[in-house]
Design an enzyme around this catalytic site. Structure first.
Site, mmCIF file in Angstrom:
data_model
loop_
_atom_site.group_PDB
_atom_site.id
_atom_site.type_symbol
_atom_site.label_atom_id
_atom_site.label_comp_id
_atom_site.label_asym_id
_atom_site.label_seq_id
_atom_site.Cartn_x
_atom_site.Cartn_y
_atom_site.Cartn_z
ATOM 1 N N SER A 96 0.840 -1.185 0.000
ATOM 2 C CA SER A 96 0.000 0.000 0.000
ATOM 3 C C SER A 96 0.891 1.257 0.000
ATOM 4 O O SER A 96 1.717 1.396 -0.899
ATOM 5 C CB SER A 96 -0.956 -0.041 1.195
ATOM 6 O OG SER A 96 -2.033 0.844 1.033
ATOM 7 N N MET A 97 0.767 2.158 0.949
ATOM 8 C CA MET A 97 1.663 3.304 0.987
ATOM 9 C C MET A 97 3.115 2.855 0.950
ATOM 10 O O MET A 97 3.975 3.479 0.315
ATOM 11 C CB MET A 97 1.418 4.152 2.242
ATOM 12 C CG MET A 97 2.298 5.392 2.318
ATOM 13 S SD MET A 97 2.141 6.315 3.875
ATOM 14 C CE MET A 97 3.394 5.484 4.877
#
Length: 259
Positions: A96-97
């Protein structure tokens, strides 16, 4: 000057392996912490050591202000990895991030001649498909609702007011960082890149993840596994085996690569 203490503040080794030849460096998702990857340590073969990145503002770094920009975060992690006395071959994994942080860190490492062997990005659209967002502008209830929707945070933690007061500032800062992040879409890695997502992940569809192909000049491998945005929690063994296979490292006999 980077000191050992500053390296130690960024990098966690839940199962130290001084004789390892490769470090698998793992980058957490927004609001996540190094401990997210602790279960992976025992799934790795003896020659690979898990190194998990700990962002400021959470767990044992809760007293430090969270990082505000991607440049600041990737610069700091790259500096810590360059200065790490272990001096091993690096494989980077980010979810994700953390996928964007891993890619930005890899670009910086390559720029200084310390490039990784391989980068694996997970659950994140490619740089050319990054989209702005406003989750970081929501109130605490709205932010907690987003975490519940994604399923990466235990609901009982979000229901506890004291825990929420400790957890949400770092979550909000991470969302601000990634939602205001504007990558250089012309940047390219020189090392191979693997991009993985869950087949039911609405945050990173198969088509959006395939855009990572333009983020490297080397070999690119897309992979889709069953599950939603946090598919990797239930499938830790399969994900680790896939990472090892992508990097040309055999999985332990007890954890064969799954089809």
């Amino acid at each position: 000057m980077t000191t050992f203490s500053s390296i130690a503040s960024w990098l966690r080794r839940p199962l130290p392996r001084p004789a390892a030849r490769t470090s698998l460096v793992c980058f957490p998702h927004a609001g996540g912490a190094a401990a997210f990857y602790t279960p992976w340590a025992r799934l790795l073969p003896p020659h690979v050591e898990l190194v998990a990145v700990q962002y400021p503002g959470r767990q044992d770094r809760v007293g430090e202000p969270p990082v505000r920009t991607m440049d600041e975060l990737a610069d700091a992690v790259a500096e810590a990895l360059r200065a790490d006395p272990a001096g091993r071959e690096l494989v980077l994994f980010g979810h994700s991030m953390g996928a964007s942080v891993a890619w930005e860190t890899a670009l910086r490492l390559e720029g200084s001649g310390h490039g990784p062997r391989h980068v694996v990005v997970s659950g994140r659209p490619g740089p050319a498909r990054q989209r702005p967002g406003t989750v970081h502008l929501r109130d605490d209830d709205g932010l907690a609702a987003e975490l519940r929707r994604l399923g990466g945070t235990h609901a009982d933690l979000l229901d506890d007011p004291e825990v929420r007061s400790l957890l949400l500032p770092a979550v909000r800062a991470d969302y601000r960082l990634i939602e205001t992040y504007r990558p250089d879409t012309a940047a390219r890695l020189r090392c191979p890149l693997t991009a993985v997502t869950g087949d039911r992940d609405e945050e990173a569809t198969e088509a959006e993840v395939a855009v990572w192909r333009s983020a490297t000049d080397a070999a690119f491998t897309p992979q889709v596994l069953p599950g939603g945005h946090f598919y990797l929690v239930a499938q830790a063994e399969r994900v680790v085996a896939s990472v090892l296979a992508a990097c040309g490292a055999p999985a332990p006999a007890a954890h064969p690569v799954l089809p």
